[in-house]
Design an enzyme around this catalytic site. Structure first.
Site, PDB file in Angstrom:
ATOM      1  N   PRO A   2       0.823  -1.216   0.000  1.00  0.00           N
ATOM      2  CG  PRO A   2      -0.887  -1.603   1.531  1.00  0.00           C
ATOM      3  CD  PRO A   2       0.431  -2.149   1.063  1.00  0.00           C
ATOM      4  CD  GLU A   3       2.386   2.850  -4.606  1.00  0.00           C
ATOM      5  OE1 GLU A   3       2.367   4.020  -5.044  1.00  0.00           O
ATOM      6  OE2 GLU A   3       2.580   1.858  -5.332  1.00  0.00           O
TER       7      GLU A   3
END
Length: 334
Positions: A2-3
Site C-alpha cells: 500500500p502506498e
C-alpha cells in the site's frame, strides 16, 4: 505494498471507529509483528490509554495515544486492519489485537507476516515521535508529503535538482518524497510523458512542472477513489477503485491510452516498471546508456497479471468474510 492513497484511505476509515476508544487489553500471536518492543512490554504500555487521533505519514499509519505515546503501523504486502466485535470468529492470520472498551477489537491481519507495529514516545518539545528519548524522530529521514499544500513547485524543483539519479528510482526513494510507490510512480511518469529511466538532471523547467502536477493529480485521484485494490489491499469500508483508472501499471501489452502503441515492462531496481516507449521516449544518447534494460522490455504478461488479480480479490473477500463471521459454536454446546 500500500502506498500513500491506500494508507490514507485506511486512516480515514479507522478514524471515526477508533478516536476516543480506550485500549483495555492486547493479544499478540506473532512476536515479530512488533517492531521495537516485546509483547508483554507493549501490552503494559498501551493498556488503559485512549486513542486520540489516527493519521498517516508516508506509507505508515500513525495512531496517537494519550500520555504522549504513538503507534506506527506498516501494512507491508498483506497487512489489513479491521474493527470488529469482540465475539467475532478467530482468524489464524490475525497477528495483533487491541481490545477496546465496549466489546470491540482492532485486528491486524497479515498473511505473510511482513507488517510491523512500532511503539514510540512523543517528544514534548517538538511534538514528534522519536526512536528513543532525546533521539532522532521516527520520520526524520522521510521526505515531504507530496499532497501537502506547503509542498510547492519551487520545493520540488529544489529537491529534484539536487539529485542525479534516474526518475523511477528517485520517485520510490522515501527520503525524496513520502508515500509514492511503484503504482503511482509509473502512473505519474506516464502522465508527465517522462521515461522512467530518464536522468533527473536532464529535466527542463517544463518537464519538472509536468511531473510535479502529475504526481499531485494522480495521488489526489487515487485518494478520492480509495486507492488501488490490486493485491491484498483492502480498507475497513471496502476495496478501492483506482485500479480501474490506471493507465499503464500492470497493463503490459495493452495499447497506450494516448498513442495506441503497446505498453512495455522493464525491471528497474528489482521493481516492475510500465511505460509507453513512444509517449515517454528517451533521447538517443539516453537510450544508448540503458540499452540492455530496454532490450529486455516485455510486451507480454497481462494474462498472468489477471490471474494474480483474481487470486488477490479472492483473498480480500476471504479476509472480509473472516472478520464478519459469527464466532464458532463452543464444542458440546447445546
Amino acid at each position: 505494498m500500500p502506498e500513500l492513497p491506500e494508507v490514507e484511505t485506511v486512516a480515514r476509515d479507522l478514524r471515526p471507529r477508533l478516536v476516543g476508544a480506550e485500549i483495555v487489553g492486547v493479544r499478540s500471536s506473532w512476536a515479530r509483528t512488533l517492531r521495537n518492543v516485546d509483547a508483554e512490554s507493549f501490552a503494559a504500555a498501551v493498556t488503559g490509554r485512549t486513542i486520540e487521533a489516527v493519521g498517516r505519514r508516508a506509507k505508515l499509519l500513525v495512531v496517537e495515544l494519550s500520555g504522549g505515546l504513538g503507534l506506527t503501523i506498516h501494512l507491508k504486502m498483506t497487512g489489513q486492519l479491521f474493527v470488529v466485535g469482540s465475539g467475532a470468529r478467530d482468524d489464524p492470520y490475525v497477528r495483533l489485537v487491541l481490545e477496546l472498551a465496549g466489546d470491540r477489537e482492532l485486528r491486524f491481519r497479515d498473511i505473510r507476516k511482513f507488517g510491523k507495529v512500532g511503539l514510540y514516545e512523543r517528544d514534548p518539545r517538538t511534538g514528534e515521535l522519536v526512536i528513543e528519548r532525546g533521539g532522532a524522530g521516527v520520520f526524520a529521514a522521510t521526505g515531504p508529503e507530496p499532497l501537502d499544500e506547503a509542498f510547492t513547485l519551487r520545493d520540488f524543483r529544489r529537491r529534484l535538482r539536487a539529485r542525479r539519479g534516474r526518475l523511477k528510482p528517485l520517485l520510490l526513494d522515501q527520503s525524496f518524497l513520502a508515500g509514492v510507490g511503484n503504482i503511482y510512480a509509473d502512473e505519474a511518469l506516464w502522465a508527465a510523458r517522462l521515461h522512467p529511466l530518464r536522468p533527473a538532471a536532464s529535466l527542463r523547467p517544463g518537464d519538472e512542472k509536468r511531473l510535479y502536477d502529475a504526481i499531485r493529480r494522480v495521488l489526489s485521484e487515487a485518494v478520492e477513489r480509495r486507492g488501488s485494490s490490486i493485491d491484498d489491499y483492502t480498507a475497513p469500508d471496502g476495496d478501492g477503485a483506482m485500479q480501474e483508472r490506471l493507465q499503464v501499471y500492470q497493463r503490459t501489452g495493452e495499447p497506450c491510452p494516448r498513442c495506441g502503441r503497446p505498453i512495455r515492462r522493464i525491471v528497474v531496481g528489482g521493481r516492475s516498471t510500465h511505460f509507453c516507449s513512444w509517449c515517454q521516449r528517451l533521447r538517443a544518447a539516453e537510450r544508448k546508456a540503458v540499452g540492455s534494460l530496454l532490450r529486455a522490455a516485455s510486451q507480454n504478461g497481462r494474462t498472468s497479471s489477471e490471474r494474480t488479480q483474481r487470486a488477490a480479490a479472492t483473498r480480500r473477500d476471504a479476509a472480509r468474510a473472516a472478520m464478519t463471521a459469527p464466532p464458532a459454536p463452543t464444542p458440546g454446546a447445546a
